[in-house]
Design an enzyme around this catalytic site. Structure first.
Site, PDB file in Angstrom:
ATOM      1  CB  SER A 133     -30.927  54.378  46.406  1.00  0.00           C
ATOM      2  OG  SER A 133     -31.669  53.083  46.394  1.00  0.00           O
ATOM      3  CG  HIS A 164     -28.055  50.754  43.131  1.00  0.00           C
ATOM      4  ND1 HIS A 164     -28.273  51.733  42.144  1.00  0.00           N
ATOM      5  CD2 HIS A 164     -29.141  50.387  43.932  1.00  0.00           C
ATOM      6  CE1 HIS A 164     -29.619  51.996  42.372  1.00  0.00           C
ATOM      7  NE2 HIS A 164     -30.128  51.484  43.586  1.00  0.00           N
ATOM      8  CD  GLU A 176     -25.998  52.870  39.462  1.00  0.00           C
ATOM      9  OE1 GLU A 176     -26.811  52.777  40.592  1.00  0.00           O
ATOM     10  OE2 GLU A 176     -25.971  54.101  38.720  1.00  0.00           O
ATOM     11  CG  ASN A 214     -31.728  56.332  42.622  1.00  0.00           C
ATOM     12  OD1 ASN A 214     -33.008  56.372  42.468  1.00  0.00           O
ATOM     13  ND2 ASN A 214     -31.186  55.258  42.903  1.00  0.00           N
TER      14      ASN A 214
HETATM   15  N1  LIG Z   1     -37.186  50.129  46.279  1.00  0.00           N
HETATM   16  C1  LIG Z   1     -36.485  49.960  45.253  1.00  0.00           C
HETATM   17  O1  LIG Z   1     -36.628  50.194  44.313  1.00  0.00           O
HETATM   18  C2  LIG Z   1     -34.971  49.955  45.516  1.00  0.00           C
HETATM   19  C3  LIG Z   1     -34.132  49.807  44.264  1.00  0.00           C
HETATM   20  C4  LIG Z   1     -32.629  49.790  44.376  1.00  0.00           C
HETATM   21  C5  LIG Z   1     -32.055  50.001  45.808  1.00  0.00           C
HETATM   22  N2  LIG Z   1     -33.015  50.119  46.807  1.00  0.00           N
HETATM   23  C6  LIG Z   1     -32.346  49.939  48.224  1.00  0.00           C
HETATM   24  O2  LIG Z   1     -32.356  49.085  48.604  1.00  0.00           O
HETATM   25  C7  LIG Z   1     -32.406  49.255  50.298  1.00  0.00           C
HETATM   26  C8  LIG Z   1     -33.570  48.387  50.699  1.00  0.00           C
HETATM   27  O3  LIG Z   1     -34.792  49.043  50.226  1.00  0.00           O
HETATM   28  P1  LIG Z   1     -36.369  48.239  50.128  1.00  0.00           P
HETATM   29  O4  LIG Z   1     -37.039  48.668  48.945  1.00  0.00           O
HETATM   30  O5  LIG Z   1     -35.803  46.465  49.810  1.00  0.00           O
HETATM   31  O6  LIG Z   1     -37.048  48.693  51.656  1.00  0.00           O
HETATM   32  P2  LIG Z   1     -37.873  47.847  52.231  1.00  0.00           P
HETATM   33  O7  LIG Z   1     -38.753  48.712  53.279  1.00  0.00           O
HETATM   34  O8  LIG Z   1     -38.895  46.811  51.492  1.00  0.00           O
HETATM   35  O9  LIG Z   1     -37.183  46.988  53.337  1.00  0.00           O
HETATM   36  C9  LIG Z   1     -36.280  46.957  54.210  1.00  0.00           C
HETATM   37  C10 LIG Z   1     -36.023  45.990  55.271  1.00  0.00           C
HETATM   38  O10 LIG Z   1     -35.067  46.087  56.189  1.00  0.00           O
HETATM   39  C11 LIG Z   1     -35.392  45.857  57.503  1.00  0.00           C
HETATM   40  N3  LIG Z   1     -34.817  46.523  58.584  1.00  0.00           N
HETATM   41  C12 LIG Z   1     -35.033  47.540  58.992  1.00  0.00           C
HETATM   42  N4  LIG Z   1     -34.100  48.016  59.989  1.00  0.00           N
HETATM   43  C13 LIG Z   1     -33.216  47.082  60.047  1.00  0.00           C
HETATM   44  C14 LIG Z   1     -31.961  46.895  60.687  1.00  0.00           C
HETATM   45  N5  LIG Z   1     -31.645  47.636  61.515  1.00  0.00           N
HETATM   46  N6  LIG Z   1     -31.228  45.663  60.300  1.00  0.00           N
HETATM   47  C15 LIG Z   1     -31.552  44.712  59.509  1.00  0.00           C
HETATM   48  N7  LIG Z   1     -32.893  44.798  58.694  1.00  0.00           N
HETATM   49  C16 LIG Z   1     -33.492  45.989  58.955  1.00  0.00           C
HETATM   50  C17 LIG Z   1     -36.969  46.169  57.580  1.00  0.00           C
HETATM   51  O11 LIG Z   1     -37.687  45.041  58.442  1.00  0.00           O
HETATM   52  C18 LIG Z   1     -37.378  45.645  56.208  1.00  0.00           C
HETATM   53  O12 LIG Z   1     -37.404  44.366  55.906  1.00  0.00           O
HETATM   54  C19 LIG Z   1     -32.396  50.712  50.557  1.00  0.00           C
HETATM   55  O13 LIG Z   1     -31.237  51.252  50.721  1.00  0.00           O
HETATM   56  C20 LIG Z   1     -33.209  51.227  48.982  1.00  0.00           C
HETATM   57  O14 LIG Z   1     -32.417  52.587  48.820  1.00  0.00           O
HETATM   58  C21 LIG Z   1     -34.177  50.296  46.666  1.00  0.00           C
END
Ligand SMILES: NC(=O)c1ccc[n+]([C@@H]2O[C@H](COP(=O)([O-])OP(=O)(O)OC[C@H]3O[C@@H](n4cnc5c(N)ncnc54)[C@H](O)[C@@H]3O)[C@@H](O)[C@H]2O)c1
Length: 314
Positions: A133, A164, A176, A214
């Site tokens: 993000s 993204h 994005e 963001n």
């Molecule tokens: N949540 C949102 O609305 C959103 C929107 C756009 C982008 N993002 C981005 O997407 C990414 C993930 O966000 P999310 O909301 O899915 O988080 P989340 O917490 O739901 O999921 C993250 C996952 O990564 C796994 N993980 C942890 N360490 C790891 C590693 N070293 N190797 C592989 N997997 C690992 C965890 O077990 C977990 O299942 C982040 O970079 C976030 O900024 C999130």
């Protein structure tokens, strides 16, 4: 006219809310097989259940036939570990993977370490995409060159790009695209074509903290939390103000709970560290809520409370 190399097979690293959604649109819309990697067996089994329920919902709404649903199930595979040999079994990622999209937590050291290993492991024809993000794609691209020769390193960094998606991925119609300073035009073209194959509209942002979405959204969410912290209004009144006063589909605190309060805090820390601008400092209340383990909808409690299906409780 140059013919783009198609994306025929992809791997997603991180099976949380974003990774699962990206896997779903990649299989159902872009029609390619996906392997999704996560260190946690619990997360992987829950991802498979959620994947099946997304399919059932699409069948019920006549968006998928039974044959398409069976095909979508056969193209989805889960694997424990991060695919590079860390946090699980050996390096499972294969040379014939055309695209990697990582969706692991928004923590710079975690992503930089992953891109370093991906850069060493995968041929330069594999696009290394990040769903970050806010973290610099240029830094991720620089990490993907570590311990390669100068020429190999240049080619390795050219295939790194920000892809993204938005939450929830199956519903939100945007991707994005964020090229690093090093990214090649063919990587940009292939990533855009893939976003469109996932049935998304595509915008492009240069690699600046928070990109388009963001850089604007996070200060707004943070201000909403500060309004709450100062006792100016209740969460319900803050959210209703944005829903009815500004026609937002949901208020900023509901949206923060949906994104994940840990993710919001990590994004705000990246914005603050990268810019040095105090307007991005995270609110004390947000920090304390994450300390308490109140990470929003995915954890059952944030500004609101949720049942184990993620429905808001009264
Ligand atoms: N949540 C949102 O609305 C959103 C929107 C756009 C982008 N993002 C981005 O997407 C990414 C993930 O966000 P999310 O909301 O899915 O988080 P989340 O917490 O739901 O999921 C993250 C996952 O990564 C796994 N993980 C942890 N360490 C790891 C590693 N070293 N190797 C592989 N997997 C690992 C965890 O077990 C977990 O299942 C982040 O970079 C976030 O900024 C999130």
């Amino acid at each position: 006219m140059t013919v783009l190399q198609p994306i025929r097979k992809a791997a997603i690293i991180g099976a949380g809310q974003m990774g699962l959604g990206i896997a779903y649109v990649s299989v159902v819309h872009a029609k390619i097989p996906i392997t999704i990697h996560d260190p946690s067996e619990r997360v992987l089994s829950s991802a498979l259940e959620k994947y099946k329920s997304l399919i059932s919902r699409d069948i019920a709404k006549s968006r998928l036939t039974q044959t398409e649903a069976d095909e979508a199930l056969s193209k989805f595979q889960t694997l424990q570990g991060d695919g590079t040999g860390e946090n699980g079994q050996g390096a499972a990622l294969k040379d014939d993977t055309d695209l990697i999209i990582e969706a692991i937590p928004e923590i710079p050291e975690l992503k930089l370490g992953l891109f370093k290993r991906l850069g060493q492991l995968l041929p330069e024809s594999t696009i290394l995409g990040s769903n970050t993000s806010s973290i610099s794609i240029t830094k991720l691209a620089a990490s993907a060159v570590s311990s390669l020769s100068k020429e190999e390193g240049k080619r390795s960094s050219e295939r790194v790009i920000g892809i993204h998606y938005f939450n929830p991925v199956p519903q939100m119609k945007l991707v994005e695209i964020i090229p690093a300073l090093q990214t090649s035009q063919s990587t940009i073209d292939r990533a855009k074509a893939f976003g469109k194959a996932c049935k998304k509209e595509v915008t492009t942002s240069s690699d600046s903290p928070g990109f388009i979405a963001n850089a604007i959204l996070m200060p707004m969410i943070n201000e909403a939390i500060m309004v709450l912290e100062k006792g100016i209004a209740t969460p319900a009144d803050i959210d209703l103000t944005f829903k009815l006063g500004m026609s937002h589909p949901m208020g900023p605190l509901t949206l923060a709970d949906l994104i994940g309060l840990d993710t919001c805090l990590n994004i705000q820390r990246v914005l603050h560290n990268e810019t040095g601008d105090s307007k991005y400092r995270p609110s004390g209340l947000l920090i304390r809520m994450v300390d308490a383990g109140w990470v929003g909808r995915k954890g059952g409690k944030g500004f609101y409370e949720y049942d184990n299906k993620g429905n808001k409780l009264d």
